[in-house]
Enzyme design. Structure first.
Site, mmCIF file in Angstrom:
data_model
loop_
_atom_site.group_PDB
_atom_site.id
_atom_site.type_symbol
_atom_site.label_atom_id
_atom_site.label_comp_id
_atom_site.label_asym_id
_atom_site.label_seq_id
_atom_site.Cartn_x
_atom_site.Cartn_y
_atom_site.Cartn_z
ATOM 1 N N ASN A 45 29.647 21.327 81.268
ATOM 2 C CA ASN A 45 29.644 21.119 80.033
ATOM 3 C C ASN A 45 28.331 19.905 79.559
ATOM 4 O OD1 ASN A 45 31.056 18.863 81.541
ATOM 5 N ND2 ASN A 45 31.977 18.229 79.612
ATOM 6 N N GLU A 60 27.358 17.472 76.515
ATOM 7 C CA GLU A 60 27.776 16.936 75.417
ATOM 8 C C GLU A 60 26.562 16.344 74.753
ATOM 9 O OE1 GLU A 60 32.225 14.948 76.767
ATOM 10 O OE2 GLU A 60 30.680 13.622 76.438
ATOM 11 N N CYS A 67 30.288 23.963 76.206
ATOM 12 C CA CYS A 67 31.231 23.971 77.311
ATOM 13 C C CYS A 67 30.674 24.653 78.547
ATOM 14 C CB CYS A 67 32.577 25.070 76.572
ATOM 15 S SG CYS A 67 33.550 24.304 75.554
ATOM 16 N N GLU A 103 32.000 26.957 80.465
ATOM 17 C CA GLU A 103 31.944 28.452 80.599
ATOM 18 C C GLU A 103 30.989 29.021 79.678
ATOM 19 O OE1 GLU A 103 36.529 26.688 80.225
ATOM 20 O OE2 GLU A 103 34.302 26.066 79.459
ATOM 21 N N CYS A 117 38.807 26.501 76.503
ATOM 22 C CA CYS A 117 39.398 26.275 74.970
ATOM 23 C C CYS A 117 39.238 27.675 74.258
ATOM 24 C CB CYS A 117 38.257 25.254 74.307
ATOM 25 S SG CYS A 117 36.524 26.226 74.054
ATOM 26 N N CYS A 167 36.008 29.615 74.158
ATOM 27 C CA CYS A 167 35.608 30.171 75.454
ATOM 28 C C CYS A 167 36.298 31.181 75.735
ATOM 29 C CB CYS A 167 35.594 29.024 76.212
ATOM 30 S SG CYS A 167 33.981 27.688 76.259
#
Length: 140
Positions: A51, A53, A62, A64, A95, A98
């Site tokens: 990930n 940010e 993310c 994934e 999530c 994803c």
């Protein structure tokens, strides 16, 4: 253990190692919640992501999505399996976004494993379990 089972165990170990390593490179200065992911494509190649940010929070990426993007950039178009590595004792499930990204490249039966920061398997689910009645490319 039969050859196929040994091969699956080896592939899982390689994916787990890649996801744990990717988690170590995560950029999570705002949440402190580092995540790594690794995917195996239809050719058996492994791709990892973490990930990333961003100060503009919704602009983060993310783990994934990063792993899938690396696979696609290398020419991969199908997922065989996915590992997600979170940091706590609870599984770090993909999530919703994803799950849909995984669905674009994976059959409903594809296994998604969630491991802790040490690589211990916490749980494994099929994509169908995580995204029932999914909308995919064949629906277009």
């Amino acid at each position: 253990m039969e050859d196929d089972e040994r091969q699956d165990a080896y592939r899982d170990a390689c994916l787990i190692q890649a996801a744990v390593a990717a988690r170590g490179n995560a950029y999570a200065p705002y949440s402190g919640f580092a995540v790594g992911a690794a995917v195996e494509d239809e050719s058996g190649r492994i791709f990892a992501g973490c990930n990333v940010e961003n100060a503009a929070y919704p602009e983060g990426t993310c783990a994934e999505a990063g792993a899938i993007a690396a696979m696609v950039a290398a020419g991969g178009r199908g997922l065989r399996r996915v590992i997600v590595c979170g940091g706590g004792p609870q599984p770090c499930f993909p999530c919703g976004g994803c799950r849909q990204k995984i669905r674009e490249f994976a059959a409903a039966s594809v296994a998604i494993g969630m491991v802790d920061a040490d690589g211990n398997m916490l749980t494994r689910r099929s994509l169908a379990d995580l995204l029932p009645d999914a909308f995919g490319p064949e629906n277009l």
